[in-house]
Structure formats: structure tokens, C-alpha cells
Design a protein around this motif. Sequence first.
Motif, PDB file in Angstrom:
ATOM      1  N   GLU A  57     116.597 -68.070  -5.737  1.00 11.81           N
ATOM      2  CA  GLU A  57     116.666 -67.245  -7.153  1.00 11.81           C
ATOM      3  C   GLU A  57     115.999 -66.522  -7.728  1.00 11.81           C
ATOM      4  OE1 GLU A  57     117.954 -69.488 -10.793  1.00 11.81           O
ATOM      5  OE2 GLU A  57     118.512 -70.609  -9.239  1.00 11.81           O
ATOM      6  N   ARG A  58     114.068 -67.622  -7.514  1.00  8.92           N
ATOM      7  CA  ARG A  58     113.423 -67.102  -8.585  1.00  8.92           C
ATOM      8  C   ARG A  58     113.200 -65.878  -7.710  1.00  8.92           C
ATOM      9  NH1 ARG A  58     107.785 -69.527 -10.061  1.00  8.92           N
ATOM     10  NH2 ARG A  58     106.293 -67.738 -10.353  1.00  8.92           N
ATOM     11  N   TYR A  59     113.087 -65.211  -6.500  1.00  5.96           N
ATOM     12  CA  TYR A  59     113.053 -63.713  -5.672  1.00  5.96           C
ATOM     13  C   TYR A  59     113.788 -63.272  -5.397  1.00  5.96           C
ATOM     14  CZ  TYR A  59     108.099 -65.584  -6.263  1.00  5.96           C
ATOM     15  OH  TYR A  59     106.901 -66.039  -6.702  1.00  5.96           O
ATOM     16  N   SER A  60     114.964 -63.118  -5.395  1.00  7.14           N
ATOM     17  CA  SER A  60     116.519 -62.680  -4.897  1.00  7.14           C
ATOM     18  C   SER A  60     116.458 -62.953  -3.059  1.00  7.14           C
ATOM     19  CB  SER A  60     116.513 -61.685  -5.357  1.00  7.14           C
ATOM     20  OG  SER A  60     116.495 -61.977  -6.703  1.00  7.14           O
ATOM     21  N   LEU A  61     115.950 -63.764  -2.483  1.00  7.36           N
ATOM     22  CA  LEU A  61     115.948 -63.622  -1.194  1.00  7.36           C
ATOM     23  C   LEU A  61     117.209 -64.062  -0.588  1.00  7.36           C
ATOM     24  CD1 LEU A  61     111.849 -64.918  -1.079  1.00  7.36           C
ATOM     25  CD2 LEU A  61     113.347 -62.536  -0.139  1.00  7.36           C
ATOM     26  N   THR A  62     117.554 -63.809   0.192  1.00 11.76           N
ATOM     27  CA  THR A  62     118.238 -64.327   1.451  1.00 11.76           C
ATOM     28  C   THR A  62     117.740 -65.842   2.033  1.00 11.76           C
ATOM     29  OG1 THR A  62     118.563 -63.314   2.952  1.00 11.76           O
ATOM     30  CG2 THR A  62     119.805 -62.788   1.472  1.00 11.76           C
ATOM     31  N   LEU A  63     118.255 -66.802   2.077  1.00  9.30           N
ATOM     32  CA  LEU A  63     117.729 -67.514   3.158  1.00  9.30           C
ATOM     33  C   LEU A  63     116.899 -67.146   4.743  1.00  9.30           C
ATOM     34  CD1 LEU A  63     117.565 -70.757   3.922  1.00  9.30           C
ATOM     35  CD2 LEU A  63     119.851 -71.111   4.191  1.00  9.30           C
ATOM     36  N   GLU A  64     118.141 -66.348   5.396  1.00  9.79           N
ATOM     37  CA  GLU A  64     117.569 -65.991   6.560  1.00  9.79           C
ATOM     38  C   GLU A  64     116.013 -65.517   6.712  1.00  9.79           C
ATOM     39  OE1 GLU A  64     120.776 -65.784   5.163  1.00  9.79           O
ATOM     40  OE2 GLU A  64     122.030 -67.096   6.492  1.00  9.79           O
ATOM     41  N   GLU A  65     116.102 -64.831   5.208  1.00  6.61           N
ATOM     42  CA  GLU A  65     114.792 -63.802   5.380  1.00  6.61           C
ATOM     43  C   GLU A  65     113.772 -64.614   5.010  1.00  6.61           C
ATOM     44  OE1 GLU A  65     113.307 -60.420   2.818  1.00  6.61           O
ATOM     45  OE2 GLU A  65     114.534 -61.205   2.006  1.00  6.61           O
ATOM     46  N   PHE A  66     113.562 -65.924   3.970  1.00  6.21           N
ATOM     47  CA  PHE A  66     112.968 -66.758   3.701  1.00  6.21           C
ATOM     48  C   PHE A  66     112.507 -67.477   4.973  1.00  6.21           C
ATOM     49  CE2 PHE A  66     111.653 -71.127   2.577  1.00  6.21           C
ATOM     50  CZ  PHE A  66     110.013 -71.065   2.241  1.00  6.21           C
ATOM     51  N   ALA A  67     113.717 -68.005   5.281  1.00  9.14           N
ATOM     52  CA  ALA A  67     113.672 -69.315   7.225  1.00  9.14           C
ATOM     53  C   ALA A  67     113.118 -68.410   8.082  1.00  9.14           C
ATOM     54  CB  ALA A  67     114.731 -69.340   6.969  1.00  9.14           C
ATOM     55  N   SER A  68     113.160 -66.895   8.193  1.00 13.16           N
ATOM     56  CA  SER A  68     111.833 -65.989   9.351  1.00 13.16           C
ATOM     57  C   SER A  68     110.769 -65.603   8.875  1.00 13.16           C
ATOM     58  CB  SER A  68     112.588 -64.902   9.244  1.00 13.16           C
ATOM     59  OG  SER A  68     112.556 -63.845   8.104  1.00 13.16           O
ATOM     60  N   TRP A  69     110.294 -65.699   7.693  1.00 18.42           N
ATOM     61  CA  TRP A  69     108.962 -66.412   7.270  1.00 18.42           C
ATOM     62  C   TRP A  69     108.502 -67.814   7.386  1.00 18.42           C
ATOM     63  CZ3 TRP A  69     108.752 -64.696   1.135  1.00 18.42           C
ATOM     64  CH2 TRP A  69     109.649 -62.978   0.679  1.00 18.42           C
ATOM     65  N   GLN A  70     108.960 -68.921   6.903  1.00 18.22           N
ATOM     66  CA  GLN A  70     108.418 -69.528   7.683  1.00 18.22           C
ATOM     67  C   GLN A  70     108.023 -70.016   9.155  1.00 18.22           C
ATOM     68  OE1 GLN A  70     111.657 -72.512   5.804  1.00 18.22           O
ATOM     69  NE2 GLN A  70     109.156 -73.455   4.412  1.00 18.22           N
ATOM     70  N   LEU A  81     102.972 -62.516   9.498  1.00 20.11           N
ATOM     71  CA  LEU A  81     104.329 -62.041   8.596  1.00 20.11           C
ATOM     72  C   LEU A  81     104.317 -60.065   9.064  1.00 20.11           C
ATOM     73  CD1 LEU A  81     103.645 -64.576   6.380  1.00 20.11           C
ATOM     74  CD2 LEU A  81     105.232 -64.538   7.293  1.00 20.11           C
ATOM     75  N   ARG A  82     103.385 -60.080   9.553  1.00 17.19           N
ATOM     76  CA  ARG A  82     103.642 -59.177   9.433  1.00 17.19           C
ATOM     77  C   ARG A  82     104.870 -58.006  10.487  1.00 17.19           C
ATOM     78  NH1 ARG A  82      97.011 -56.285   9.275  1.00 17.19           N
ATOM     79  NH2 ARG A  82      98.291 -54.725   9.729  1.00 17.19           N
ATOM     80  N   VAL A  83     104.758 -57.579   9.456  1.00 14.12           N
ATOM     81  CA  VAL A  83     106.725 -56.358   9.299  1.00 14.12           C
ATOM     82  C   VAL A  83     105.905 -55.455  10.562  1.00 14.12           C
ATOM     83  CG1 VAL A  83     108.104 -54.963   9.098  1.00 14.12           C
ATOM     84  CG2 VAL A  83     107.370 -56.030   7.265  1.00 14.12           C
ATOM     85  N   THR A  84     104.663 -54.216  11.561  1.00 16.36           N
ATOM     86  CA  THR A  84     104.514 -53.724  11.704  1.00 16.36           C
ATOM     87  C   THR A  84     104.265 -54.772  12.967  1.00 16.36           C
ATOM     88  OG1 THR A  84     102.487 -53.894  11.620  1.00 16.36           O
ATOM     89  CG2 THR A  84     103.126 -52.083  10.741  1.00 16.36           C
ATOM     90  N   ARG A  85     103.852 -55.946  13.544  1.00 12.53           N
ATOM     91  CA  ARG A  85     103.519 -56.707  14.837  1.00 12.53           C
ATOM     92  C   ARG A  85     104.321 -57.230  14.902  1.00 12.53           C
ATOM     93  NH1 ARG A  85     100.001 -54.402  17.869  1.00 12.53           N
ATOM     94  NH2 ARG A  85      98.865 -56.292  17.877  1.00 12.53           N
ATOM     95  N   ILE A  86     106.252 -57.512  14.549  1.00 15.15           N
ATOM     96  CA  ILE A  86     106.713 -58.285  14.852  1.00 15.15           C
ATOM     97  C   ILE A  86     107.056 -58.340  15.731  1.00 15.15           C
ATOM     98  CG2 ILE A  86     109.072 -59.318  14.641  1.00 15.15           C
ATOM     99  CD1 ILE A  86     109.094 -58.960  11.631  1.00 15.15           C
ATOM    100  N   GLN A  87     107.516 -57.756  17.149  1.00 14.94           N
ATOM    101  CA  GLN A  87     107.543 -57.654  17.954  1.00 14.94           C
ATOM    102  C   GLN A  87     107.103 -58.408  18.666  1.00 14.94           C
ATOM    103  OE1 GLN A  87     111.463 -57.451  19.333  1.00 14.94           O
ATOM    104  NE2 GLN A  87     110.721 -58.464  20.888  1.00 14.94           N
TER     105      GLN A  87
END
Length: 99
Positions: A57-70, A81-87
Motif C-alpha cells: 500500500e505504501r509504495y503502490s507495489l504488486t505482490l509479485e513485484e515485492f516477492a521478486s525482490w525478496q 536486485l540489479r535489473v541489468t543482472r537479473i538474467q
Amino acid sequence: MIENQKIRPAQVIGPLGEPLTLADLPAPETRRWVVRRKAEVVAAVNGGLLTIDEVLERYSLTLEEFASWQRAVDRSGMQGLRVTRIQHYRDLYERQLKY
């Protein structure tokens, strides 16, 4: 609800080993998510400073987005967490699972 679940720590250990309080978290208006900010939010949830629902709620994130961070932090630490290195980190993790 159990009463003890309402007790929250005043601070938790942040991703860089520093104390992290609610005041130290990224602003609710944050739209540019750099590695450090993502890691701070994940650390806040893992430490009990915020609940997942509060973060969504605070950051307007989806559950999937936050779960991917975790998952990224669990698998590869802050570097995951680096977007350029995800793969790259995804491939490393999958290779580790095979052996």
C-alpha cells in the motif's frame, strides 16, 4: 490476532548493516527503485518493521513485484536486485539447483 504480533521493533538491521527505522525507509512517493532502496524495504519486512500489506500500500507495489525482490535478495543478496543482472543471477541460481 495474537497480541504479541502487534509489537514491532523500533529499528532493524538494514542491508548494509546499519540500523534502519521507519524514518530511514524510502519515501512513499518513490518511483525510482535503486538496489539500496529495494533492499531496505525487503529488510524492513524481514525484520518486522513493516508488513507486506503495508509495503504494498505504501509504495503502490504488486505482490509479485515485492516477492521478486525478496527472492532476489534470498538467492543473490543485494546484487540480485540489479535489473541489468537479473538474467545472470537467475542462470547462476538455476545452475546451483541442478548440482
